[in-house]
Write a protein that holds these residues in place. Sequence first.
Motif, PDB file in Angstrom:
ATOM      1  N   GLN A  48       1.009  -1.160   0.101  1.00  0.00           N
ATOM      2  CA  GLN A  48      -0.063   0.080  -0.332  1.00  0.00           C
ATOM      3  C   GLN A  48       1.021   1.084  -0.088  1.00  0.00           C
ATOM      4  O   GLN A  48       0.652   2.237  -0.659  1.00  0.00           O
ATOM      5  CB  GLN A  48      -1.073   0.118   1.167  1.00  0.00           C
ATOM      6  CG  GLN A  48      -2.055  -0.839   1.235  1.00  0.00           C
ATOM      7  CD  GLN A  48      -2.834  -0.904   2.358  1.00  0.00           C
ATOM      8  OE1 GLN A  48      -2.505  -0.382   3.277  1.00  0.00           O
ATOM      9  NE2 GLN A  48      -4.128  -1.633   2.381  1.00  0.00           N
ATOM     10  N   GLY A  49       1.939   1.297   0.882  1.00  0.00           N
ATOM     11  CA  GLY A  49       2.820   2.436   0.837  1.00  0.00           C
ATOM     12  C   GLY A  49       3.523   2.471  -0.542  1.00  0.00           C
ATOM     13  O   GLY A  49       3.753   3.696  -0.875  1.00  0.00           O
ATOM     14  N   GLN A  52       1.275   3.942  -3.088  1.00  0.00           N
ATOM     15  CA  GLN A  52       0.929   5.347  -2.629  1.00  0.00           C
ATOM     16  C   GLN A  52       2.140   6.443  -3.214  1.00  0.00           C
ATOM     17  O   GLN A  52       1.899   7.448  -3.649  1.00  0.00           O
ATOM     18  CB  GLN A  52       0.400   5.773  -1.311  1.00  0.00           C
ATOM     19  CG  GLN A  52       0.335   7.061  -0.839  1.00  0.00           C
ATOM     20  CD  GLN A  52      -0.057   7.174   0.634  1.00  0.00           C
ATOM     21  OE1 GLN A  52      -0.059   6.124   1.337  1.00  0.00           O
ATOM     22  NE2 GLN A  52      -0.312   8.510   1.144  1.00  0.00           N
ATOM     23  N   GLN A  55       1.974   6.532  -6.873  1.00  0.00           N
ATOM     24  CA  GLN A  55       0.958   7.483  -7.329  1.00  0.00           C
ATOM     25  C   GLN A  55       1.445   8.774  -7.029  1.00  0.00           C
ATOM     26  O   GLN A  55       1.220   9.819  -8.137  1.00  0.00           O
ATOM     27  CB  GLN A  55      -0.328   7.375  -6.471  1.00  0.00           C
ATOM     28  CG  GLN A  55      -0.907   5.917  -7.296  1.00  0.00           C
ATOM     29  CD  GLN A  55      -2.175   5.540  -6.262  1.00  0.00           C
ATOM     30  OE1 GLN A  55      -2.239   6.181  -5.314  1.00  0.00           O
ATOM     31  NE2 GLN A  55      -2.904   4.592  -6.823  1.00  0.00           N
ATOM     32  N   THR A  56       1.861   9.141  -5.873  1.00  0.00           N
ATOM     33  CA  THR A  56       2.466  10.453  -5.678  1.00  0.00           C
ATOM     34  C   THR A  56       3.572  11.065  -6.570  1.00  0.00           C
ATOM     35  O   THR A  56       3.615  12.307  -7.164  1.00  0.00           O
ATOM     36  CB  THR A  56       3.041  10.599  -4.131  1.00  0.00           C
ATOM     37  OG1 THR A  56       2.131  10.185  -3.314  1.00  0.00           O
ATOM     38  CG2 THR A  56       3.240  12.025  -3.767  1.00  0.00           C
TER      39      THR A  56
END
Length: 79
Positions: A48-49, A52, A55-56
Amino acid sequence: MASRGRRGGAPTREDEPRREERAEQQTPAPQGPVLPPPPPVDYGVFMQGLVQAMQTQAHTQAALQAQLEAQMVLMNGVL
């Protein structure tokens, strides 16, 4: 027959200390305290990290690309 032992590849006594020295050089001595093993990893949280962060990064790259294109338009308009 007495010389057969040397010619047969048996190490002489002069070679033995050198082999021990090489073995000591190849195996580095542990330095500092021995640490306990790390805690188990929750790969779901890790993924998940990672998603994320990716995506960032994609959003940041898109924003920088748009900013660069806007600057190019302004530079071409001035020239």
